[in-house]
Design an enzyme around this catalytic site. Sequence first.
Site, PDB file in Angstrom:
ATOM      1  N   GLU A 159      -8.165   3.133  -7.657  1.00  0.00           N
ATOM      2  CA  GLU A 159      -9.569   2.907  -7.299  1.00  0.00           C
ATOM      3  C   GLU A 159     -10.067   1.525  -7.704  1.00  0.00           C
ATOM      4  O   GLU A 159     -11.261   1.316  -7.936  1.00  0.00           O
ATOM      5  CB  GLU A 159     -10.471   4.002  -7.881  1.00  0.00           C
ATOM      6  CG  GLU A 159     -10.158   5.378  -7.316  1.00  0.00           C
ATOM      7  CD  GLU A 159     -11.122   6.453  -7.769  1.00  0.00           C
ATOM      8  OE1 GLU A 159     -11.729   6.333  -8.855  1.00  0.00           O
ATOM      9  OE2 GLU A 159     -11.268   7.428  -7.028  1.00  0.00           O
ATOM     10  N   ARG A 180       0.928   9.648  -4.930  1.00  0.00           N
ATOM     11  CA  ARG A 180       1.459   9.029  -3.709  1.00  0.00           C
ATOM     12  C   ARG A 180       1.943   7.604  -3.959  1.00  0.00           C
ATOM     13  O   ARG A 180       2.943   7.163  -3.392  1.00  0.00           O
ATOM     14  CB  ARG A 180       0.423   9.078  -2.586  1.00  0.00           C
ATOM     15  CG  ARG A 180      -0.872   8.343  -2.883  1.00  0.00           C
ATOM     16  CD  ARG A 180      -1.965   8.743  -1.897  1.00  0.00           C
ATOM     17  NE  ARG A 180      -3.228   8.097  -2.155  1.00  0.00           N
ATOM     18  CZ  ARG A 180      -4.134   8.513  -3.028  1.00  0.00           C
ATOM     19  NH1 ARG A 180      -3.904   9.584  -3.770  1.00  0.00           N
ATOM     20  NH2 ARG A 180      -5.279   7.872  -3.164  1.00  0.00           N
ATOM     21  N   ARG A 238       0.864  -1.181   0.000  1.00  0.00           N
ATOM     22  CA  ARG A 238       0.000   0.000   0.000  1.00  0.00           C
ATOM     23  C   ARG A 238       0.902   1.235   0.000  1.00  0.00           C
ATOM     24  O   ARG A 238       1.931   1.269   0.672  1.00  0.00           O
ATOM     25  CB  ARG A 238      -0.905   0.004   1.230  1.00  0.00           C
ATOM     26  CG  ARG A 238      -1.892   1.157   1.224  1.00  0.00           C
ATOM     27  CD  ARG A 238      -2.849   1.066   2.374  1.00  0.00           C
ATOM     28  NE  ARG A 238      -3.651   2.268   2.460  1.00  0.00           N
ATOM     29  CZ  ARG A 238      -4.338   2.614   3.519  1.00  0.00           C
ATOM     30  NH1 ARG A 238      -4.344   1.839   4.593  1.00  0.00           N
ATOM     31  NH2 ARG A 238      -5.047   3.728   3.528  1.00  0.00           N
ATOM     32  N   HIS A 239       0.538   2.235  -0.771  1.00  0.00           N
ATOM     33  CA  HIS A 239       1.322   3.467  -0.845  1.00  0.00           C
ATOM     34  C   HIS A 239       1.561   4.044   0.551  1.00  0.00           C
ATOM     35  O   HIS A 239       0.820   3.751   1.499  1.00  0.00           O
ATOM     36  CB  HIS A 239       0.619   4.507  -1.720  1.00  0.00           C
ATOM     37  CG  HIS A 239      -0.714   4.927  -1.166  1.00  0.00           C
ATOM     38  ND1 HIS A 239      -0.849   5.787  -0.099  1.00  0.00           N
ATOM     39  CD2 HIS A 239      -1.971   4.564  -1.516  1.00  0.00           C
ATOM     40  CE1 HIS A 239      -2.122   5.950   0.183  1.00  0.00           C
ATOM     41  NE2 HIS A 239      -2.832   5.206  -0.671  1.00  0.00           N
ATOM     42  N   GLY A 240       2.579   4.880   0.672  1.00  0.00           N
ATOM     43  CA  GLY A 240       2.879   5.543   1.937  1.00  0.00           C
ATOM     44  C   GLY A 240       1.804   6.553   2.313  1.00  0.00           C
ATOM     45  O   GLY A 240       0.915   6.885   1.514  1.00  0.00           O
ATOM     46  N   LYS A 241       1.903   7.044   3.532  1.00  0.00           N
ATOM     47  CA  LYS A 241       0.941   8.018   4.081  1.00  0.00           C
ATOM     48  C   LYS A 241       0.922   9.273   3.203  1.00  0.00           C
ATOM     49  O   LYS A 241       1.956   9.819   2.865  1.00  0.00           O
ATOM     50  CB  LYS A 241       1.354   8.361   5.509  1.00  0.00           C
ATOM     51  CG  LYS A 241       0.324   9.088   6.294  1.00  0.00           C
ATOM     52  CD  LYS A 241      -0.684   8.120   6.812  1.00  0.00           C
ATOM     53  CE  LYS A 241      -1.645   8.807   7.754  1.00  0.00           C
ATOM     54  NZ  LYS A 241      -2.892   8.093   7.847  1.00  0.00           N
ATOM     55  N   SER A 242      -0.278   9.719   2.851  1.00  0.00           N
ATOM     56  CA  SER A 242      -0.400  10.865   1.945  1.00  0.00           C
ATOM     57  C   SER A 242      -0.670  12.163   2.692  1.00  0.00           C
ATOM     58  O   SER A 242      -1.106  12.186   3.839  1.00  0.00           O
ATOM     59  CB  SER A 242      -1.484  10.613   0.903  1.00  0.00           C
ATOM     60  OG  SER A 242      -2.731  10.415   1.525  1.00  0.00           O
ATOM     61  N   ASP A 243      -0.401  13.244   1.993  1.00  0.00           N
ATOM     62  CA  ASP A 243      -0.520  14.599   2.530  1.00  0.00           C
ATOM     63  C   ASP A 243      -1.894  15.172   2.169  1.00  0.00           C
ATOM     64  O   ASP A 243      -2.258  15.232   1.001  1.00  0.00           O
ATOM     65  CB  ASP A 243       0.586  15.472   1.921  1.00  0.00           C
ATOM     66  CG  ASP A 243       0.689  16.841   2.550  1.00  0.00           C
ATOM     67  OD1 ASP A 243      -0.269  17.290   3.208  1.00  0.00           O
ATOM     68  OD2 ASP A 243       1.747  17.468   2.379  1.00  0.00           O
ATOM     69  N   TRP A 244      -2.624  15.574   3.195  1.00  0.00           N
ATOM     70  CA  TRP A 244      -3.959  16.146   3.005  1.00  0.00           C
ATOM     71  C   TRP A 244      -3.977  17.662   3.218  1.00  0.00           C
ATOM     72  O   TRP A 244      -5.038  18.268   3.311  1.00  0.00           O
ATOM     73  CB  TRP A 244      -4.939  15.501   3.988  1.00  0.00           C
ATOM     74  CG  TRP A 244      -5.241  14.070   3.678  1.00  0.00           C
ATOM     75  CD1 TRP A 244      -4.471  12.987   3.978  1.00  0.00           C
ATOM     76  CD2 TRP A 244      -6.382  13.570   3.000  1.00  0.00           C
ATOM     77  NE1 TRP A 244      -5.067  11.841   3.531  1.00  0.00           N
ATOM     78  CE2 TRP A 244      -6.259  12.171   2.926  1.00  0.00           C
ATOM     79  CE3 TRP A 244      -7.512  14.173   2.444  1.00  0.00           C
ATOM     80  CZ2 TRP A 244      -7.202  11.364   2.320  1.00  0.00           C
ATOM     81  CZ3 TRP A 244      -8.461  13.355   1.853  1.00  0.00           C
ATOM     82  CH2 TRP A 244      -8.297  11.970   1.794  1.00  0.00           C
ATOM     83  N   ASN A 245      -2.814  18.296   3.284  1.00  0.00           N
ATOM     84  CA  ASN A 245      -2.740  19.719   3.624  1.00  0.00           C
ATOM     85  C   ASN A 245      -3.281  20.657   2.554  1.00  0.00           C
ATOM     86  O   ASN A 245      -3.679  21.773   2.858  1.00  0.00           O
ATOM     87  CB  ASN A 245      -1.299  20.122   3.977  1.00  0.00           C
ATOM     88  CG  ASN A 245      -0.888  19.598   5.329  1.00  0.00           C
ATOM     89  OD1 ASN A 245      -1.728  19.401   6.214  1.00  0.00           O
ATOM     90  ND2 ASN A 245       0.398  19.349   5.495  1.00  0.00           N
TER      91      ASN A 245
END
Length: 171
Positions: A85, A58, A8-15
């Site tokens: 998706e 990501r 699974r991809h790394g933690k994404s940025d929601w900023n």
Amino acid sequence: MKKLLLIRHGKSDWNNPDLSDFERPLNERGLKNAPMMAQRLLDNNIIPQKIVSSPALRAKQTAEMFAKTLGIADKEIQYSKEVYEATSTDLLGLINMFDDQYKYIALIGHNPGLTDLILHLCDSGMYNLPTCGMVMIHFPFTSWEMVSYETGSLKFFDFPKSDTEIDSILS
């Protein structure tokens, strides 16, 4: 035997709320965890022949960091829009079309599709694949076309906050 490493991809940025889901990059933790997890593979001489990844930013960043750490050539990274998706059924269809010249492929993508795929391919007992988590599944086949539900054998499950070493799982 075919070996499938699901990541699974790394933690994404929601900023940045102006970015679409597809355009979200990795955040600081994701940028740290991806090379760390790839290093765990390298330390155990677990190196896929090919990486197939979602083209979402990501996932793409995660794939590039894994490839760099593992010494996988850019030509062995394939970005497939079908991974973004995707349902477990979509992912299985993609896996069934993998080129049989490759015995060991890493697939980098997203939840819930990856977790659902793991639950369908093998008896993992896992309920969620965390960000930058990895699962190795072996199949007793010579063709990717034969991979189907409940035909895989879980070899290891690792994630950034895990305190279990891959080599102890593989022993």
